[in-house]
Structure formats: structure tokens, C-alpha cells
Design a protein around this motif. Sequence first.
Motif: not given
Length: 236
Positions: A109-127
Amino acid sequence: IGIAGDVDPEQMRAFAEKYFGDLPGGDEPLPVRTEEPEQISERRVIIREQTQPILWIGYHRGDMKSSNAPVYDVLADVLTGGRTSRLYEGLVEQEKALGVRAISAFPGSKYDPLFAIAGAPNRGISPDSVEHMIYDELEAIKEDGISQEELQRAKTRARSDLIGQLDSNQGLALQFAQMEELKGDWRSVFRRLGAIEAITVEDVQRVAQNTFRRSNRTVAMIKTTDDEPQPTATAE
């Protein structure tokens, strides 16, 4: 260095001088800060591997000294802060994702960062499916904002988290040292709560509208090699 506990401040200062006072200082760094040019279009990268698919979405935002910095903490809480958060209810409880997390400042957070969202799909669900479900929720916040209840829940959790972090000597030393290093004043630990308390639902919607834009977005994902048909070679 942060020291917390039943200690004598003058003795600690003497110890600091004794063990660190003889270390030579380095040269002053040049007053140069490299700033990334403004992103003008979406960036995407796809890696194909036989492994757990995963999705990362990042949006550029200002650094921790920005007046909007505490708003991103609230947005992260509304999206994935607990079992009543929007993406947890929409993705994890509906068995679309194994897990999902919003990070208000990535990788730091000291320098310009990203607001990030991470997700792991369930089996049978595509990213791709998880990606568009996330966008649907971000668009809902942009269009309709968040509720007063969601905002109050985020404020309550921020207060509780701070109390928990300062509930031990180790936590005190860590939090104060980090704020002194990042912002030049350990008292910023307490000012953050005041900044979050001042946030309104209008602030959250405004920041969401300014941040969650396609041109400001970088997407990275891992897909399995067999999750979509490959073109068939034709002999001539």
C-alpha cells in the motif's frame, strides 16, 4: 524497530544506541519515484496448466495516503468480508467458487497498488463464469451503491480488527512500526478508524464508479488445457 511491553523507554533507547548506533548509514536515495503510465485499456493473460484454475482481477487505485484509501477497505469488506458478504454469498455459498477474496491494496500500500479480487472456481465451473459473476456484483455497486447496513458492518469489523491487532505486545509493536515506516507517523494506526467512520454510502459508490472500469482492469487466470475445444488442423 518497534518495542512494546513492560520496558523502560530510556533503557530501550540506550540499548538501541549500543547495538545499532555504530552501524554506518547509507547514501541518501535519489528523490525519484517511477510512476506507471495511466492504463488506457484492459490487459489480460491466460496460462494453461493442469492445475487448480484461478482468477485474479486487479484495478489501479491510489496509494495509502489517498483520501479514498479507507473506502477501498470498506469495498473489500462488502465484497468478501465474512459469510454475509456479497461475493461469498453469490459464489461460495452457491458452489460456484471454492473461495473468493478481495484485497484492498495488492501487493502493498505504500505506492500505488491494485484493488484485487481473487477467486478459485469450483469443479465444473470455468474461470470465465466466475469472472463475469464478479463483474455483475461490481456493476451492482456502481449502479445502486451499498446499503447503510453493509457500511456499518464494515465499520464495526474495522474497529474490531484494530482492537484485535493491538491486543498483544507483538501486535502493538508491529502495527506502530509499520505505520511509522509507511506513513512516517505511528499515530496513523488510530487515524484510520476515524477515516473509515467518516465514509458514506455515496463515497463508496463514487469510488466504485471511478475504479471498476474495464480500461482500468487487468485480468489473469489459470485454465486447464482441456477446458475449451482446440482448433482442428486441416491438411491441404
